[in-house]
Design an enzyme around this catalytic site. Structure first.
Site, PDB file in Angstrom:
ATOM      1  CG  HIS A 278      18.266  20.385  46.078  1.00  0.00           C
ATOM      2  ND1 HIS A 278      19.328  19.577  45.796  1.00  0.00           N
ATOM      3  CD2 HIS A 278      17.356  19.586  46.695  1.00  0.00           C
ATOM      4  CE1 HIS A 278      19.090  18.346  46.216  1.00  0.00           C
ATOM      5  NE2 HIS A 278      17.883  18.332  46.754  1.00  0.00           N
TER       6      HIS A 278
ATOM      7  CE1 TYR B  79      26.927  20.930  42.119  1.00  0.00           C
ATOM      8  CE2 TYR B  79      28.237  20.194  40.250  1.00  0.00           C
ATOM      9  CZ  TYR B  79      27.021  20.575  40.780  1.00  0.00           C
ATOM     10  OH  TYR B  79      25.905  20.611  39.978  1.00  0.00           O
TER      11      TYR B  79
ATOM     12  N   PRO C 184      28.744  18.374  31.912  1.00  0.00           N
ATOM     13  CG  PRO C 184      28.668  16.184  32.727  1.00  0.00           C
ATOM     14  CD  PRO C 184      29.309  17.023  31.688  1.00  0.00           C
TER      15      PRO C 184
ATOM     16  CE  LYS D  70      23.111  26.710  34.098  1.00  0.00           C
ATOM     17  NZ  LYS D  70      22.127  26.223  35.065  1.00  0.00           N
TER      18      LYS D  70
ATOM     19  CE1 TYR E  37      24.949  23.823  39.912  1.00  0.00           C
ATOM     20  CE2 TYR E  37      22.768  24.109  40.870  1.00  0.00           C
ATOM     21  CZ  TYR E  37      23.830  23.299  40.526  1.00  0.00           C
ATOM     22  OH  TYR E  37      23.765  21.946  40.788  1.00  0.00           O
TER      23      TYR E  37
HETATM   24  P1  FAD Z   1      19.006  13.876  23.331  1.00  0.00           P
HETATM   25  O1  FAD Z   1      18.529  13.644  24.719  1.00  0.00           O
HETATM   26  O2  FAD Z   1      20.309  13.316  22.924  1.00  0.00           O
HETATM   27  O3  FAD Z   1      17.857  13.354  22.361  1.00  0.00           O
HETATM   28  C1  FAD Z   1      18.052  13.223  20.964  1.00  0.00           C
HETATM   29  C2  FAD Z   1      17.139  12.143  20.429  1.00  0.00           C
HETATM   30  O4  FAD Z   1      17.308  12.049  19.009  1.00  0.00           O
HETATM   31  C3  FAD Z   1      17.481  10.770  21.005  1.00  0.00           C
HETATM   32  O5  FAD Z   1      16.320  10.150  21.487  1.00  0.00           O
HETATM   33  C4  FAD Z   1      18.088  10.009  19.803  1.00  0.00           C
HETATM   34  O6  FAD Z   1      17.841   8.618  19.862  1.00  0.00           O
HETATM   35  C5  FAD Z   1      17.409  10.691  18.641  1.00  0.00           C
HETATM   36  N1  FAD Z   1      18.177  10.587  17.392  1.00  0.00           N
HETATM   37  C6  FAD Z   1      19.513  10.686  17.234  1.00  0.00           C
HETATM   38  N2  FAD Z   1      19.849  10.547  15.947  1.00  0.00           N
HETATM   39  C7  FAD Z   1      18.693  10.341  15.264  1.00  0.00           C
HETATM   40  C8  FAD Z   1      18.393  10.112  13.898  1.00  0.00           C
HETATM   41  N3  FAD Z   1      19.363  10.068  12.967  1.00  0.00           N
HETATM   42  N4  FAD Z   1      17.103   9.940  13.552  1.00  0.00           N
HETATM   43  C9  FAD Z   1      16.109   9.992  14.490  1.00  0.00           C
HETATM   44  N5  FAD Z   1      16.345  10.185  15.803  1.00  0.00           N
HETATM   45  C10 FAD Z   1      17.624  10.375  16.184  1.00  0.00           C
HETATM   46  N6  FAD Z   1      21.781  18.357  31.549  1.00  0.00           N
HETATM   47  C11 FAD Z   1      21.193  19.120  32.509  1.00  0.00           C
HETATM   48  O7  FAD Z   1      20.525  20.113  32.167  1.00  0.00           O
HETATM   49  N7  FAD Z   1      21.308  18.829  33.851  1.00  0.00           N
HETATM   50  C12 FAD Z   1      22.040  17.767  34.280  1.00  0.00           C
HETATM   51  O8  FAD Z   1      22.056  17.506  35.491  1.00  0.00           O
HETATM   52  C13 FAD Z   1      22.731  16.968  33.295  1.00  0.00           C
HETATM   53  N8  FAD Z   1      23.469  15.908  33.654  1.00  0.00           N
HETATM   54  C14 FAD Z   1      24.000  15.108  32.685  1.00  0.00           C
HETATM   55  C15 FAD Z   1      24.742  14.019  33.100  1.00  0.00           C
HETATM   56  C16 FAD Z   1      25.313  13.188  32.149  1.00  0.00           C
HETATM   57  C17 FAD Z   1      26.136  12.031  32.605  1.00  0.00           C
HETATM   58  C18 FAD Z   1      25.110  13.439  30.746  1.00  0.00           C
HETATM   59  C19 FAD Z   1      25.692  12.521  29.707  1.00  0.00           C
HETATM   60  C20 FAD Z   1      24.366  14.515  30.341  1.00  0.00           C
HETATM   61  C21 FAD Z   1      23.813  15.362  31.295  1.00  0.00           C
HETATM   62  N9  FAD Z   1      23.063  16.473  30.916  1.00  0.00           N
HETATM   63  C22 FAD Z   1      22.542  17.291  31.898  1.00  0.00           C
HETATM   64  C23 FAD Z   1      22.837  16.780  29.501  1.00  0.00           C
HETATM   65  C24 FAD Z   1      21.452  16.334  28.983  1.00  0.00           C
HETATM   66  O9  FAD Z   1      21.251  14.980  29.243  1.00  0.00           O
HETATM   67  C25 FAD Z   1      21.327  16.619  27.488  1.00  0.00           C
HETATM   68  O10 FAD Z   1      21.710  17.951  27.244  1.00  0.00           O
HETATM   69  C26 FAD Z   1      19.887  16.384  26.973  1.00  0.00           C
HETATM   70  O11 FAD Z   1      19.624  15.019  26.865  1.00  0.00           O
HETATM   71  C27 FAD Z   1      19.684  17.040  25.598  1.00  0.00           C
HETATM   72  O12 FAD Z   1      18.413  16.722  25.084  1.00  0.00           O
HETATM   73  P2  FAD Z   1      18.163  16.635  23.510  1.00  0.00           P
HETATM   74  O13 FAD Z   1      16.717  16.301  23.358  1.00  0.00           O
HETATM   75  O14 FAD Z   1      18.711  17.833  22.855  1.00  0.00           O
HETATM   76  O15 FAD Z   1      19.074  15.444  22.999  1.00  0.00           O
HETATM   77  C1  PHB Z   2      22.693  14.713  38.092  1.00  0.00           C
HETATM   78  O1  PHB Z   2      21.842  14.687  39.026  1.00  0.00           O
HETATM   79  O2  PHB Z   2      22.877  13.757  37.342  1.00  0.00           O
HETATM   80  C2  PHB Z   2      23.526  15.923  37.938  1.00  0.00           C
HETATM   81  C3  PHB Z   2      23.312  17.016  38.769  1.00  0.00           C
HETATM   82  C4  PHB Z   2      24.116  18.136  38.660  1.00  0.00           C
HETATM   83  C5  PHB Z   2      25.123  18.156  37.720  1.00  0.00           C
HETATM   84  C6  PHB Z   2      25.326  17.089  36.870  1.00  0.00           C
HETATM   85  C7  PHB Z   2      24.534  15.956  36.985  1.00  0.00           C
HETATM   86  O3  PHB Z   2      25.928  19.250  37.648  1.00  0.00           O
END
Ligand code: FAD
Ligand code: PHB
Length: 389
Positions: free
Chosen positions: A72, A200, A292, A296, A384
């Protein structure tokens, strides 16, 4: 068991860190509380910065992203019934990629499997120990039996509710938090996206976002109350509410269909400082959460994994602690800028219960400014698409 780096958590941060370390010849083991299917079933992020895709390339896990991801060049901001395009490519020379977190996770899991690296799923009661001394270890329970692994370092990649950050007691850790007075209700549907770029929308009824996973799978979000429950949001109610928050052209083009996933996420800004405690490091959501709105979270998890892997390579290859000593400050510098940007996007686009009519008018002035001033537009665009790392 023994390894150089014990990684807690197999989300994007843990899996990417594992592959980067492997590429540098640093042995690692991942401990994950859930099953692989559970991890893959979590519908979350969808938007990758170029730097994140480059890291996937670096570990040889980006083939499918390049084939199936959608590039995009801009986004649209909608307010007062009209849409205004921010041309990110023109402002920064960069694009972003639409490619779901579930796919990133699957590609990284497959790369890990192909490399023959050890991952222990469904590990209960995972606990980091002795990271303040020279001999850290991690214990866990699997099938009723307690296991232990000795390591040089622990990487806490276990998300916001993980055990790693919770194992550090004040005053060693300081936290900063803002909880927003609303959430996002999101649905996924097997329908073509309403527009080829993200929309948005700032609306008097609340924020809405039109995004996608592919040309035949859409993801939509509407701002909702923190008290709402998905049972109160049958599909028809969701589509009606979304339509009320979009411009007429979008309403005319919107294709609705049954939801295949529906969830509510609260919005929060959170940072824990520092991101290193002796021989334990935090990375990704374990250390910070952003709302979100700026897309980021996953991208910060990737830049943390990059900084940490490079620091650990320096430690093993050059016998220097300079990299690991600098990790926390380096990572936090980028984290805070993303925290600021995500807070700002959230403030500009949502309906706030407590800012009144003056708050709403200031938001419109801000939107008018960012869509008409080249300087303001460039500032939004460069944040962004992702600040360099
Ligand atoms: P997580 O994905 O939370 O992974 C952590 C892992 O650790 C999990 O698998 C969990 O099961 C495991 N764990 C937890 N506790 C324990 C334990 N005690 N022992 C062993 N394992 C454990 N980010 C973006 O960059 N772009 C987006 O468009 C975006 N959209 C989003 C939309 C929504 C609705 C949401 C909720 C989030 C969004 N995010 C977005 C954020 C993104 O999903 C998270 O920042 C990302 O998942 C972080 O990755 P992580 O590996 O740090 O943590
Ligand atoms: C998504 O595709 O889920 C998404 C994209 C952009 C955002 C948040 C979520 O800012």
């Amino acid at each position: 068991m023994r390894t150089k780096v014990a990684i807690i958590g197999a989300g994007p941060a843990g899996l990417l860190l594992g592959q980067l370390l492997h590429k540098f010849g640093i042995d690692n083991v991942i401990l994950e509380r859930q099953s692989p299917d559970y991890v893959l079933g979590r519908i979350r992020a969808g938007l990758l910065e170029e730097g994140t895709v480059a890291l996937l390339d670096e570990v040889g896990a980006a083939t499918r992203a390049h084939a199936e991801g959608l590039l995009h060049e801009g986004i649209e901001l909608a307010f007062s019934g009209r849409r205004h395009r921010i041309d990110m490519k023109a402002a920064t020379g960069k694009t972003v990629m639409i490619y779901g977190q579930t796919e990133v996770t699957l590609d990284l899991m497959n790369a890990r499997k192909a490399a023959g690296l050890t991952s222990i799923y469904e590990a209960a009661d995972v606990e980091p120990h002795d990271f303040d001394g020279g001999h850290p270890r991690v214990t866990w329970v699997k099938d009723g039996v307690t296991h232990e692994i000795d390591c040089d370092f622990i990487a806490g990649c276990d998300g916001f509710h993980g055990i790693s950050r919770a194992s550090v007691k004040p005053p060693a850790i300081e936290t900063f938090e803002r909880v927003y007075p609303f959430g996002w209700l999101g649905i996924l549907s097997e329908t073509p996206p309403v527009s080829h770029e993200l929309i948005y929308s700032n609306h008097a009824r609340g924020f809405a976002l039109c995004t996608m996973r592919s040309m035949h799978r859409s993801r939509y979000y509407v701002q909702c109350s923190l008290d709402d429950h998905i049972d109160q949001w049958p599909d028809d109610r969701f589509w009606d509410e979304l339509k009320r928050r979009l411009d007429q052209k979008a309403v005319d083009q919107l294709v609705t269909g049954p939801s295949i996933e529906k969830s509510i996420a609260p919005l929060r800004s959170f940072v824990a400082e520092p991101m290193r405690f002796g021989r334990m490091f935090l990375a990704g959501d374990a250390a910070h959460i952003v709302p979100p709105t700026g897309a980021k979270g996953l991208n910060l998890a990737a830049s943390d994994a990059h900084y940490l892997s490079v620091a650990l390579r320096e430690y093993y290859d050059e016998k220097s602690s300079a990299g690991i000593d600098a990790y926390s400050d380096k990572a936090l510098k980028r984290v805070w800028k993303a925290v600021r940007f995500s807070w700002w996007m959230t403030s500009m686009l949502h309906k706030f219960p407590d800012t009144g009519t003056i708050g709403a008018r200031i938001q419109l002035a801000e939107l008018d400014y960012v869509t008409s001033s080249k300087a303001a537009m460039t500032s939004l665009a460069e944040n962004y698409v992702g600040l360099p790392f």
